[in-house]
Design a protein around this motif. Sequence first.
Motif, PDB file in Angstrom:
ATOM      1  N   ALA A  51       0.828  -1.208   0.000  1.00 33.62           N
ATOM      2  CA  ALA A  51       0.000   0.000   0.000  1.00 33.62           C
ATOM      3  C   ALA A  51       0.862   1.257   0.000  1.00 33.62           C
ATOM      4  O   ALA A  51       0.355   2.359  -0.190  1.00 33.62           O
ATOM      5  N   GLU A  52       2.152   1.076   0.227  1.00 35.45           N
ATOM      6  CA  GLU A  52       3.089   2.190   0.343  1.00 35.45           C
ATOM      7  C   GLU A  52       2.673   3.184   1.418  1.00 35.45           C
ATOM      8  O   GLU A  52       2.613   4.379   1.198  1.00 35.45           O
ATOM      9  N   VAL A  53       2.341   2.638   2.592  1.00 32.35           N
ATOM     10  CA  VAL A  53       1.975   3.492   3.725  1.00 32.35           C
ATOM     11  C   VAL A  53       2.920   3.229   4.902  1.00 32.35           C
ATOM     12  O   VAL A  53       3.527   2.159   4.980  1.00 32.35           O
ATOM     13  N   PRO A  54       3.044   4.183   5.814  1.00 28.48           N
ATOM     14  CA  PRO A  54       3.904   3.978   6.984  1.00 28.48           C
ATOM     15  C   PRO A  54       3.427   2.822   7.858  1.00 28.48           C
ATOM     16  O   PRO A  54       2.210   2.571   7.960  1.00 28.48           O
ATOM     17  N   PHE A  55       4.385   2.146   8.470  1.00 24.63           N
ATOM     18  CA  PHE A  55       4.127   0.959   9.284  1.00 24.63           C
ATOM     19  C   PHE A  55       4.644   1.222  10.692  1.00 24.63           C
ATOM     20  O   PHE A  55       5.830   1.461  10.895  1.00 24.63           O
TER      21      PHE A  55
END
Length: 270
Positions: free
Chosen positions: A74-78
């Motif tokens: 999703a190319e989101v921060p984890f």
Amino acid sequence: SRAKLYQPERGARTCFDDVAGIEEVEQEVTEIVDFLREPGKYRMLGAQIPHGVLLSGPPGTGKTLLARAVAGEAEVPFFSMSASEFIEMIVGVGASRVRDLFEQAKKVAPSIIFIDELDAIGRARGGSQSLGGSDEREQTLNQILTEMDGFTGSEGVVVLAATNRPEVLDAALLRPGRFDRRVTVSPPDLNGRSAILRVHTRGVPVAPGVDLESLASATPGMVGADLKNLVNEAALLAARRGHTVVQNNDFTDALEKIMLGTVRGIMLTG
Ligand code: ATP
């Protein structure tokens, strides 16, 4: 003063290609990936995306890996927290750490919060051990529930949690709006083990005669973490033996060594 603010993890992105042998599970989380990529599409339709997804399965089957892959795809921060870490913390800090964590994640949403070993704080309340640490545990658990209940659905934060022991979880965690989506991550079958061995030998020079299929047949009961370890042990043996590529006997000897170690471990522990 607060110890530290939560930071999203950095480093190489994990993607679904790094996760093998659990394709059905990947399909189940694809919707989450899609939502995190395009929250607007779901909002426009008034669709409720799950706030919490519980990944349950034995140790080493790839739950953490899968959560990272969802964020990577999703190319989101984890953001990641281990629940047991909270239990060891100074009394009174757990709840505020949870608040910080959710605050940081909301700031950079869409994002993912991953809670490992959820059972460490999420065990059913009012249990036997009501000494000391348990109040801290309850407050931490309550704060997680409060944060998730506070989601209106437009924050774009999805909470993924992992557990080896879903049966001990407090029922409150599983209510609608909380971890109401459950995904079981099972140990890999024969094809799954082959696929996992292929993933972990991607960066390893393997001799032409090596047959990963038969290695997979020789490793019933092994999970992803075991297979990763097997490949590494074989590469170490190969290096020690002066091989320039990992050969079949490196793999079989590594497997034997691991099996012996396991047997010895069982004899020692009881
Ligand atoms: P635990 O319950 O012990 O936290 P887990 O299910 O979260 O375990 P991971 O930490 O994701 O397991 O697995 C450890 C490592 O094993 C991963 O980083 C990965 O390298 C490897 N691994 C595990 N499962 C898989 C898989 N399905 N495909 C590829 N690699 C895997």
